[in-house]
Write an enzyme that holds these catalytic residues in place. Structure first.
Site, PDB file in Angstrom:
ATOM      1  N   PHE A  54       0.796  -1.379   0.152  1.00 26.51           N
ATOM      2  CA  PHE A  54      -0.183  -0.031  -0.026  1.00 26.51           C
ATOM      3  C   PHE A  54       0.978   1.349   0.108  1.00 26.51           C
ATOM      4  CE2 PHE A  54       0.444   2.184   3.853  1.00 26.51           C
ATOM      5  CZ  PHE A  54       1.160   1.295   4.633  1.00 26.51           C
ATOM      6  N   LYS A  81      -1.306  -7.613  -9.092  1.00 30.72           N
ATOM      7  CA  LYS A  81      -2.265  -7.621  -7.688  1.00 30.72           C
ATOM      8  C   LYS A  81      -1.853  -6.352  -7.017  1.00 30.72           C
ATOM      9  CE  LYS A  81      -3.027  -8.366  -4.069  1.00 30.72           C
ATOM     10  NZ  LYS A  81      -3.558  -7.784  -2.980  1.00 30.72           N
ATOM     11  N   GLU A 120      -5.018  -3.982  -1.743  1.00 30.52           N
ATOM     12  CA  GLU A 120      -6.247  -3.750  -1.624  1.00 30.52           C
ATOM     13  C   GLU A 120      -6.611  -2.544  -0.828  1.00 30.52           C
ATOM     14  OE1 GLU A 120      -4.449  -6.168  -0.346  1.00 30.52           O
ATOM     15  OE2 GLU A 120      -5.120  -7.052   1.526  1.00 30.52           O
ATOM     16  N   ARG A 121      -5.613  -1.844  -0.165  1.00 30.02           N
ATOM     17  CA  ARG A 121      -5.887  -0.837   0.601  1.00 30.02           C
ATOM     18  C   ARG A 121      -5.645   0.485  -0.531  1.00 30.02           C
ATOM     19  NH1 ARG A 121      -1.971  -1.828   5.230  1.00 30.02           N
ATOM     20  NH2 ARG A 121      -1.391  -3.842   4.384  1.00 30.02           N
ATOM     21  N   SER A 161       5.207  -7.163   3.396  1.00 31.23           N
ATOM     22  CA  SER A 161       5.799  -7.446   4.497  1.00 31.23           C
ATOM     23  C   SER A 161       6.347  -8.609   4.516  1.00 31.23           C
ATOM     24  CB  SER A 161       4.543  -7.530   5.577  1.00 31.23           C
ATOM     25  OG  SER A 161       3.724  -8.269   5.132  1.00 31.23           O
ATOM     26  N   CYS A 216       9.691   1.631   3.283  1.00 32.28           N
ATOM     27  CA  CYS A 216      10.595   0.531   3.568  1.00 32.28           C
ATOM     28  C   CYS A 216      12.100   0.999   3.742  1.00 32.28           C
ATOM     29  CB  CYS A 216      10.697  -0.550   2.686  1.00 32.28           C
ATOM     30  SG  CYS A 216      11.371  -0.159   1.216  1.00 32.28           S
ATOM     31  N   GLU A 243       8.819  -4.019  12.976  1.00 35.14           N
ATOM     32  CA  GLU A 243       8.899  -2.949  11.995  1.00 35.14           C
ATOM     33  C   GLU A 243       7.524  -2.017  12.512  1.00 35.14           C
ATOM     34  OE1 GLU A 243       8.220  -3.947   8.030  1.00 35.14           O
ATOM     35  OE2 GLU A 243       9.322  -2.254   7.341  1.00 35.14           O
TER      36      GLU A 243
HETATM   37  P1  NAD Z   1       1.633  -6.391   3.120  1.00 31.56           P
HETATM   38  O1  NAD Z   1       2.528  -7.621   3.072  1.00 31.56           O
HETATM   39  O2  NAD Z   1       0.466  -6.256   4.307  1.00 31.56           O
HETATM   40  O3  NAD Z   1       0.747  -6.569   1.680  1.00 31.56           O
HETATM   41  C1  NAD Z   1       1.391  -6.573   0.665  1.00 31.56           C
HETATM   42  C2  NAD Z   1       0.811  -7.324  -0.473  1.00 31.56           C
HETATM   43  O4  NAD Z   1       0.714  -8.808  -0.011  1.00 31.56           O
HETATM   44  C3  NAD Z   1      -0.850  -6.981  -0.611  1.00 31.56           C
HETATM   45  O5  NAD Z   1      -1.092  -6.931  -2.178  1.00 31.56           O
HETATM   46  C4  NAD Z   1      -1.469  -7.970   0.047  1.00 31.56           C
HETATM   47  O6  NAD Z   1      -2.783  -8.147  -0.433  1.00 31.56           O
HETATM   48  C5  NAD Z   1      -0.741  -9.222   0.160  1.00 31.56           C
HETATM   49  N1  NAD Z   1      -0.808  -9.847   1.374  1.00 31.56           N
HETATM   50  C6  NAD Z   1      -0.641  -9.546   2.457  1.00 31.56           C
HETATM   51  N2  NAD Z   1      -0.836 -10.261   3.469  1.00 31.56           N
HETATM   52  C7  NAD Z   1      -0.895 -11.706   2.860  1.00 31.56           C
HETATM   53  C8  NAD Z   1      -0.972 -12.935   3.160  1.00 31.56           C
HETATM   54  N3  NAD Z   1      -0.720 -13.571   4.492  1.00 31.56           N
HETATM   55  N4  NAD Z   1      -0.808 -13.895   2.280  1.00 31.56           N
HETATM   56  C9  NAD Z   1      -1.266 -13.558   0.836  1.00 31.56           C
HETATM   57  N5  NAD Z   1      -0.993 -12.097   0.557  1.00 31.56           N
HETATM   58  C10 NAD Z   1      -0.691 -11.176   1.455  1.00 31.56           C
HETATM   59  O7  NAD Z   1       2.382  -5.252   3.099  1.00 31.56           O
HETATM   60  P2  NAD Z   1       1.736  -3.731   3.264  1.00 31.56           P
HETATM   61  O8  NAD Z   1       1.485  -3.559   4.579  1.00 31.56           O
HETATM   62  O9  NAD Z   1       0.805  -3.422   1.979  1.00 31.56           O
HETATM   63  O10 NAD Z   1       3.302  -2.829   3.003  1.00 31.56           O
HETATM   64  C11 NAD Z   1       4.315  -2.574   4.068  1.00 31.56           C
HETATM   65  C12 NAD Z   1       5.327  -3.460   4.123  1.00 31.56           C
HETATM   66  O11 NAD Z   1       5.992  -3.532   2.653  1.00 31.56           O
HETATM   67  C13 NAD Z   1       6.177  -3.244   5.080  1.00 31.56           C
HETATM   68  O12 NAD Z   1       6.626  -4.338   5.712  1.00 31.56           O
HETATM   69  C14 NAD Z   1       7.554  -2.505   4.292  1.00 31.56           C
HETATM   70  O13 NAD Z   1       8.532  -2.721   4.879  1.00 31.56           O
HETATM   71  C15 NAD Z   1       7.390  -3.379   3.139  1.00 31.56           C
HETATM   72  N6  NAD Z   1       7.894  -2.631   1.903  1.00 31.56           N
HETATM   73  C16 NAD Z   1       9.199  -3.314   1.492  1.00 31.56           C
HETATM   74  C17 NAD Z   1       9.709  -2.417   0.476  1.00 31.56           C
HETATM   75  C18 NAD Z   1      11.034  -2.975  -0.011  1.00 31.56           C
HETATM   76  O14 NAD Z   1      11.422  -2.823  -1.307  1.00 31.56           O
HETATM   77  N7  NAD Z   1      11.848  -3.642   0.521  1.00 31.56           N
HETATM   78  C19 NAD Z   1       9.232  -1.267  -0.295  1.00 31.56           C
HETATM   79  C20 NAD Z   1       7.932  -0.943   0.211  1.00 31.56           C
HETATM   80  C21 NAD Z   1       7.082  -1.720   1.286  1.00 31.56           C
END
Ligand code: NAD
Length: 532
Positions: free
Chosen positions: A187, A211, A214-215, A264, A319, A419
């Site tokens: 998101f 994909k 969703e937020r 994440s 991140c 985090e």
């Molecule tokens: P998130 O993991 O909650 O969601 C990311 C994606 O994964 C979404 O599309 C979501 O629908 C899907 N998802 C979430 N939980 C899932 C599960 N249990 N099973 C399958 N799919 C799932 O992450 P977020 O809250 O949207 O973003 C924040 C996180 O992203 C932080 O941890 C941040 O550090 C990380 N991030 C990392 C980078 C990088 O380049 N390292 C860049 C941006 C964000």
């Protein structure tokens, strides 16, 4: 004369300049027009158009500052999503043999169109994500830079050749696209993160299914409109909306050959295991805990400003945000001055030109961050600036948290182990650079880190010894530009090839090596050919 003036103004207006809302004379994007009228019932994007979902399940998305309903994201059905894979698989057959310069030309046009649309996309990001308008403009610009990089794809797609590897035999290799590729995105950068992937994979000859989070679902559609208007054929860029079921669909779909994930750790670990189990290439950029080390030789003003900007910008939802500051030696005496500066940071709705940061994106995120601040208090840390109870006038329902600064943090505290992903900075005091490096290297994450010093030998030691993939020297958020790769290490990354840059091309292509012999030779042989 009048119109010439307008054109000149547009040409010379840099993307990050303060452009007033009145400057947006025309809305280019259909989805933006719709979202300005009220909540959008989001559809999928297949074959260059919005395809409504047949689902009965929707996720409501609220404007983080006002709590007005902004959009409804469909939890797409299997049938919805199969339409996207079918379209992408069909489009691949033609797209892969479209001349590479023609594919790149679509990206050149997308760059020009994005310059026209940058302001309205930034505006969307403020309403959907909550970030400030200047920060949103920065996000659009970083996405644009990856499209620019894709414009030069032909030079990056060369293979290798070697004559006379054996008698009358030559060997050469080509880079070929994979087929249908995909991305699962977070998101926090709903526009930039998909563009870390889409321009490169598409210009390399693949088709693509996104994909999005969703937020924050609308940016993905705005990208679809951008590529469509730039001339991308039907089925090359597609979007499916949803949450876990959509992610599992991506992991399992036999048509999909690769997954690029940003998000994440729990989601990334799941996707890496499930996606590689079905033979896909998978790259996962995951969570972080980034440290900034302040040395006594540092320029104090530069270091304190960098700590504040990198810790609280985007409300800490980056991140590469700095989340832990390590004060070495007497620099701990700079903390009171830092605290006074933090108290001057302005929190407000993202359109307020004075706002340094906006709200966090969801109510659930706010509750989680508040509980981590509370845990720090209970575990004995000193909360020197506490933004837990901040209320922004006129936006009383918004998900605002004021910048929070917590000192005397120890490694076993929950606020250090997790985090936080909010406007909360932790700090620790250490006696030496060696101690700081050893401490940081013990952290399971390895996204980025930074040192502030005017001593070259300290900087050299730091860059050489730290175990993170991205290092800043007097730079607080060292995110590499598109010509390099985003190189997270350790628990911040899974896979063999990083996002964008040279690694990105390697990820989106397979190498085919051909050995040819152009001489009549009918001899029977049971051995490897040997040079004669
Ligand atoms: P998130 O993991 O909650 O969601 C990311 C994606 O994964 C979404 O599309 C979501 O629908 C899907 N998802 C979430 N939980 C899932 C599960 N249990 N099973 C399958 N799919 C799932 O992450 P977020 O809250 O949207 O973003 C924040 C996180 O992203 C932080 O941890 C941040 O550090 C990380 N991030 C990392 C980078 C990088 O380049 N390292 C860049 C941006 C964000």
């Amino acid at each position: 004369m009048q119109s010439l003036k307008l054109i000149q103004k547009k040409k010379t207006t840099p993307i990050n300049s303060q452009i007033s809302n009145q400057f947006i004379k025309k809305l280019f994007s259909d989805i933006l027009k719709e979202s300005k009228k009220g909540p959008v019932i989001v559809g999928n994007w297949i074959d260059n158009k919005i395809v409504p979902s047949n689902t009965t399940q929707w996720l409501e998305v609220y404007n983080p500052a006002t709590q007005e309903l902004h959009a409804k994201t469909p939890m797409s059905t299997q049938e919805d999503m199969k339409k996207a894979t079918a379209a992408a698989a069909k489009a691949f057959l033609k797209w892969r043999s479209t001349p590479i310069s023609q594919r790149a030309r679509v990206m050149f046009r997308a760059v020009n169109l994005l310059h026209e649309r940058e302001e309205e996309i930034a505006e969307l990001l403020v309403r959907e994500h909550g970030k400030t308008l200047p920060d949103a403009r920065g996000e659009v610009f970083r996405g644009l830079e990856v499209i620019e990089q894709a414009c030069g794809m032909s030079a990056q797609m060369f293979g290798e050749t070697l004559e006379n590897v054996s008698a009358y035999m030559d060997t050469y290799s080509y880079r070929q696209p994979l087929g249908v590729t995909s991305a699962v995105m977070p998101f926090n950068f709903p526009f930039m993160c998909p563009l870390w992937v889409a321009p490169l994979t598409i210009t390399a000859g693949n088709t693509f299914i996104l994909k999005p989070s969703e937020r924050c679902p609308l940016s993905a559609i705005a990208i679809g409109e951008l590529f469509r208007d730039a001339g991308l054929p039907d089925g090359v860029y597609n979007v499916i909306n949803g949450a876990h079921d959509a992610v599992n669909f991506v992991c399992d779909a036999p048509e999909i050959k690769s997954i690029s994930f940003v998000g994440s750790n729990p989601a990334g670990e799941h996707i890496f295991a499930r996606g590689t189990a079905t033979g896909k290439k998978v790259q996962c950029n995951m969570g972080a805990k980034n440290h900034l080390v302040v040395m006594p030789s540092a320029n104090k003003e530069a270091a304190l400003n960098a700590i504040i900007g990198s810790g609280y910008g985007a409300a800490g939802q980056r991140c590469m945000a700095i989340s832990t500051v390590i004060f070495v030696g007497e620099t701990k005496l700079w903390i009171p001055e830092l605290v006074e500066k933090i108290k001057k940071v302005v929190v407000n709705e993202g359109h307020d030109p004075k706002a340094d940061l906006g709200p966090v994106t969801t109510k659930q995120a706010k509750q989680r961050i508040l509980s981590l601040i509370q845990s720090a208090k209970q575990e004995g840390a000193n909360v020197l600036v506490d933004g837990s109870n901040l209320v922004v006038k006129g936006f009383e329902k918004g998900n605002f948290i004021g910048p929070t600064f917590i000192s005397n943090v120890s490694p076993q505290m929950k606020c250090y182990k997790e985090e936080i992903f909010g406007p909360v900075l932790l700090s620790m005091n250490m006696d030496s650079l060696d101690e700081a490096i050893e401490f940081m290297n013990a952290n399971p994450k390895g996204n980025g880190c930074s040192i502030f010093t005017q001593d070259g030998s300290q900087a050299r030691k730091f860059q050489y010894e730290v175990e993170t993939g991205q290092v800043g020297i007097n730079v607080p958020i060292p995110v590499p530009l598109a010509m390099f790769s985003f190189t997270g290490w350790k628990g911040s990354f899974r896979g063999d090839h990083h996002f964008y840059g040279r690694n990105g091309i390697d990820f989106f292509t397979e190498i085919k090596t051909i050995t040819s012999k152009w001489k009549e030779d009918h001899t029977l042989s049971f051995t490897f050919p040997t040079p004669k």
